[in-house]
Write an enzyme that holds these catalytic residues in place. Structure first.
Site, PDB file in Angstrom:
ATOM      1  N   HIS A  41      -0.820  -2.648  -1.096  1.00 50.36           N
ATOM      2  CA  HIS A  41      -1.597  -1.636  -1.822  1.00 50.36           C
ATOM      3  C   HIS A  41      -2.705  -0.936  -1.051  1.00 50.36           C
ATOM      4  O   HIS A  41      -3.274   0.023  -1.573  1.00 50.36           O
ATOM      5  CB  HIS A  41      -2.178  -2.259  -3.089  1.00 50.36           C
ATOM      6  N   LYS A  70      11.629  -2.219  -4.125  1.00 50.21           N
ATOM      7  CA  LYS A  70      10.587  -2.338  -5.152  1.00 50.21           C
ATOM      8  C   LYS A  70      10.524  -1.014  -5.916  1.00 50.21           C
ATOM      9  O   LYS A  70      10.380   0.042  -5.300  1.00 50.21           O
ATOM     10  CB  LYS A  70       9.234  -2.665  -4.502  1.00 50.21           C
ATOM     11  N   HIS A 148      -3.886  -8.600  -7.512  1.00 52.27           N
ATOM     12  CA  HIS A 148      -2.821  -7.935  -8.275  1.00 52.27           C
ATOM     13  C   HIS A 148      -3.256  -6.513  -8.604  1.00 52.27           C
ATOM     14  O   HIS A 148      -4.379  -6.302  -9.054  1.00 52.27           O
ATOM     15  CB  HIS A 148      -2.531  -8.726  -9.557  1.00 52.27           C
ATOM     16  N   PHE A 149      -2.353  -5.551  -8.354  1.00 50.02           N
ATOM     17  CA  PHE A 149      -2.634  -4.170  -8.750  1.00 50.02           C
ATOM     18  C   PHE A 149      -2.070  -3.983 -10.141  1.00 50.02           C
ATOM     19  O   PHE A 149      -0.870  -4.127 -10.361  1.00 50.02           O
ATOM     20  CB  PHE A 149      -1.978  -3.189  -7.762  1.00 50.02           C
ATOM     21  N   ASP A 150      -2.954  -3.692 -11.115  1.00 46.03           N
ATOM     22  CA  ASP A 150      -2.492  -3.563 -12.491  1.00 46.03           C
ATOM     23  C   ASP A 150      -1.978  -2.164 -12.793  1.00 46.03           C
ATOM     24  O   ASP A 150      -0.829  -1.973 -13.147  1.00 46.03           O
ATOM     25  CB  ASP A 150      -3.621  -3.928 -13.459  1.00 46.03           C
TER      26      ASP A 150
END
Ligand SMILES: *[C@@H]1O[C@H](CO)[C@@H](O)[C@H](O)[C@H]1NC(C)=O
Ligand SMILES: *[C@@H]1O[C@H](CO)[C@@H](O)[C@H](O)[C@H]1NC(C)=O
Ligand SMILES: *[C@@H]1O[C@H](CO)[C@@H](O)[C@H](O)[C@H]1NC(C)=O
Length: 153
Positions: A41, A70, A148-150
């Site tokens: 990210h 992905k 974590h990228f939400d």
């Protein structure tokens, strides 16, 4: 019995020693969740990802097209300390409503990579969509950093 145990233990100890000494290929050593977040990210070097093939190149380079393409991934074009600092902000609701996220105080320069519907693995081809939005991340650990990228809003 003691011999049997040592037969099992010795290869394990040897492997642990190899990992400690860095002799095992780095991809076999466990990548931390924080390192994984950065790989997937953060692209600090690319303040305005102008090219339409940006996502094709970057999704492959950052190892998100191995085993499967992905389907969706966001790159944040900011430095690691700037993205880490989002974890200092108050808890807020994630996209699913759980109040375990932290939201950036200001909008950030992003690139959303969206897998093209006609893309067939192993040829992962993406739409490159620039965006300027706030990011929502989940943080963990000590130091308390994004893992974590939400979402982006
Ligand atoms: C991607 O995977 C390869 C091979 O496993 C590794 O050498 C490389 O460092 C990885 N790239 C990134 C950005 O982690
Ligand atoms: C963060 O939460 C604290 C305690 O609930 C509150 O006093 C503060 O105003 C909040 N800060 C922001 C920027 O919302
Ligand atoms: C992937 O793309 C390459 C080059 O465009 C092409 O030669 C190859 O046949 C494609 N493979 C698959 C499985 O679609």
């Amino acid at each position: 019995m003691a011999l049997k145990k040592s037969l099992i233990l010795f290869p394990m100890l040897a492997l642990m020693l190899q990992v400690l000494l860095g002799q095992v290929h780095p991809s076999l050593a466990q990548e931390s969740r924080a390192m994984r977040f950065r790989r997937q990210h953060i692209d600090s070097d690319n303040p305005c990802a102008g090219s339409i093939t940006y996502c094709d190149v970057m999704m492959r380079r950052q190892n998100m097209t191995q085993g499967a393409c992905k389907p969706l991934n966001t790159f944040v074009h900011a430095s690691i300390p700037v993205v880490d600092a989002v974890c200092n902000n108050n808890f807020t609701a994630c996209a699913n409503g759980q109040r375990v996220c932290h939201q950036s105080s200001s909008r950030m320069i992003l690139t959303d990579c969206v897998l093209k519907s006609r893309s067939v693995y192993p040829n992962c081809t993406y739409w490159t969509n620039p965006a300027i939005k706030n990011i929502l991340v989940v943080c963990d650990g000590n130091p308390y950093v994004p893992v974590h990228f939400d979402s982006s809003i």
